[in-house]
Design a protein around this motif. Structure first.
Motif, short mmCIF file in Angstrom:
data_model
loop_
_atom_site.label_atom_id
_atom_site.label_comp_id
_atom_site.label_asym_id
_atom_site.label_seq_id
_atom_site.Cartn_x
_atom_site.Cartn_y
_atom_site.Cartn_z
N UNK A 105 113.44 90.52 -33.73
CA UNK A 105 112.22 91.06 -34.24
C UNK A 105 111.25 90.78 -33.39
N UNK A 106 111.19 89.63 -32.66
CA UNK A 106 110.09 89.22 -31.88
C UNK A 106 109.96 90.02 -30.49
N UNK A 107 110.76 90.97 -30.36
CA UNK A 107 110.72 92.01 -29.34
C UNK A 107 109.37 93.04 -29.41
N UNK A 108 109.12 93.10 -30.92
CA UNK A 108 108.27 94.20 -31.27
C UNK A 108 106.93 93.54 -31.87
N UNK A 109 106.91 92.24 -31.96
CA UNK A 109 105.63 91.62 -32.41
C UNK A 109 104.56 92.00 -31.68
N UNK A 110 103.53 92.40 -32.44
CA UNK A 110 102.16 92.75 -32.00
C UNK A 110 102.27 94.35 -31.43
N UNK A 111 103.38 94.99 -31.52
CA UNK A 111 103.59 96.28 -31.08
C UNK A 111 103.75 97.35 -32.09
N UNK A 195 114.42 86.77 -36.67
CA UNK A 195 114.44 87.69 -37.87
C UNK A 195 113.09 87.73 -38.28
N UNK A 196 111.96 87.33 -38.03
CA UNK A 196 110.65 87.37 -38.68
C UNK A 196 109.85 88.05 -37.58
N UNK A 197 110.16 87.64 -36.55
CA UNK A 197 109.17 88.10 -35.23
C UNK A 197 107.84 86.86 -35.23
N UNK A 198 107.65 86.09 -35.90
CA UNK A 198 106.78 85.04 -35.58
C UNK A 198 107.50 83.73 -36.00
N UNK A 199 106.90 82.52 -35.65
CA UNK A 199 107.24 81.22 -36.05
C UNK A 199 107.06 80.93 -37.19
N UNK A 200 107.76 79.90 -37.76
CA UNK A 200 107.56 79.15 -39.28
C UNK A 200 106.06 78.71 -39.46
N UNK A 201 105.45 78.10 -38.25
CA UNK A 201 104.21 77.76 -38.37
C UNK A 201 103.03 78.57 -38.90
N UNK A 202 103.23 79.83 -38.23
CA UNK A 202 102.35 80.92 -38.51
C UNK A 202 102.50 81.36 -39.97
N UNK A 203 103.90 81.65 -40.24
CA UNK A 203 104.27 82.10 -41.65
C UNK A 203 103.57 81.27 -42.74
N UNK A 204 103.87 79.82 -42.58
CA UNK A 204 103.21 78.92 -43.38
C UNK A 204 101.85 79.26 -43.60
N UNK A 205 101.11 78.98 -42.21
CA UNK A 205 99.63 79.16 -42.24
C UNK A 205 99.01 80.46 -42.87
N UNK A 206 99.83 81.76 -42.81
CA UNK A 206 99.44 82.98 -43.24
C UNK A 206 99.74 82.90 -44.91
N UNK A 207 100.53 82.34 -45.59
CA UNK A 207 100.64 82.47 -46.87
C UNK A 207 99.69 81.18 -47.50
N UNK A 208 99.39 80.16 -46.72
CA UNK A 208 98.45 79.34 -47.39
C UNK A 208 97.05 79.92 -47.37
N UNK A 209 96.56 80.58 -46.42
CA UNK A 209 95.50 81.57 -46.31
C UNK A 209 95.41 82.48 -47.33
N UNK A 210 96.85 83.14 -47.79
CA UNK A 210 96.71 83.92 -48.70
C UNK A 210 96.24 83.25 -49.94
N UNK A 211 96.42 82.14 -50.27
CA UNK A 211 96.20 81.34 -51.44
C UNK A 211 94.62 81.33 -51.50
#
Length: 261
Positions: A105-111, A195-211
């Motif tokens: 899925x990283x092959x379509x990240x940002x596309x 599988x997600x297209x971005x790293x786990x650090x980004x995902x953690x950061x995004x969900x914490x900012x959703x808080x």
């Protein structure tokens, strides 16, 4: 900075656009996170720049008789709304678009790419001509069933890991996530890229900012220093920088988008 569009402030955007979330059929739950639909009618108003914030979900959208696949975007962007229109969309569960795509899925990240490149023929015209969002949902459900991929246990595993990140505000470090999973940081990073297209650090950061944005929606007053400490930031300034980099606006500017509670 350019003068702010007053339609961004205090929920005024709701005067000309409607968002809804038709419930997907239960048999799609293994792949689909949710459906969404937005319609707008600006009448004789000038175009409106709609802020679009990033999420760790691949999207399939149906705008104006077309069909597009949107890979995960790492930063916010804008969509210009003009006149009247509507879009129906599918948000896939994080990790669960990989079986449809058939590659990382990283092959379509940002596309953004034509949906036909992934699915073959897509019922874009039927979705456009549907009477309402409910009918659009039924058409898209039938299409997704016809495109159903082979089972991939790793996709379900990744979806459950992302759900763990989303549901635990105290989870702020990739090393903690790896420890929780009984594996190594590098293994988690490879799995998320595939599988997600971005790293786990980004995902953690995004969900914490959703808080943070969830708290904005609930209350006009936010204890920024307290929230920063609770979500693992060294200080309030670090939270503000992180928020601005990902969302595209400072926390206080973004908070003004919400109507007063």
């Amino acid at each position: 900075m350019a003068e702010r569009d007053v339609r961004e402030v205090g929920g005024a955007w709701a005067d000309f656009q409607v968002h809804s979330f038709p419930e997907p059929a239960a048999d799609l739950a293994s792949f689909v996170d949710h459906f969404w639909a937005v319609s707008w009618d600006l009448g004789d108003q000038p175009p409106y720049r709609q802020l679009v914030v990033p999420n760790p979900t691949v999207q399939l959208s149906f705008p104006n008789g077309a069909a597009q696949v949107h890979g995960v975007g790492r930063r916010s962007g804008h969509k210009v709304l003009a006149g009247a229109g509507r879009v129906f969309g599918v948000a896939f569960r994080p990790g669960c678009f990989r079986p449809f795509l058939g590659r990382s899925v990283s092959t379509i990240t940002g596309r953004v790419l034509p949906a036909a490149e992934v699915f073959g023929p897509v019922p874009a015209r039927a979705v456009l001509e549907a009477e309402d969002a409910g009918e659009q949902a039924r058409i898209v459900e039938g299409f997704l069933r016809s495109a159903w991929p082979a089972p991939d246990p790793a996709a379900e595993h990744v979806a459950s890991v992302v759900a763990l990140v989303a549901g635990d505000p105290g989870l702020t470090r990739v090393s903690d996530l790896a420890e929780r999973l009984g594996t190594h940081v590098r293994s988690v990073q490879r799995l998320f890229a595939e599988y997600v297209g971005v790293g786990p650090k980004w995902v953690i950061r995004r969900y914490r900012l959703r808080e943070v944005t969830d708290r904005m929606a609930r209350s006009a007053a936010v204890d920024w220093a307290g929230v920063a400490a609770e979500l693992g930031y060294s200080d309030q300034a670090h939270l503000a920088r992180d928020f601005t980099a990902m969302i595209g606006e400072s926390p206080t500017r973004y908070a003004a988008r919400y109507p007063a509670p």
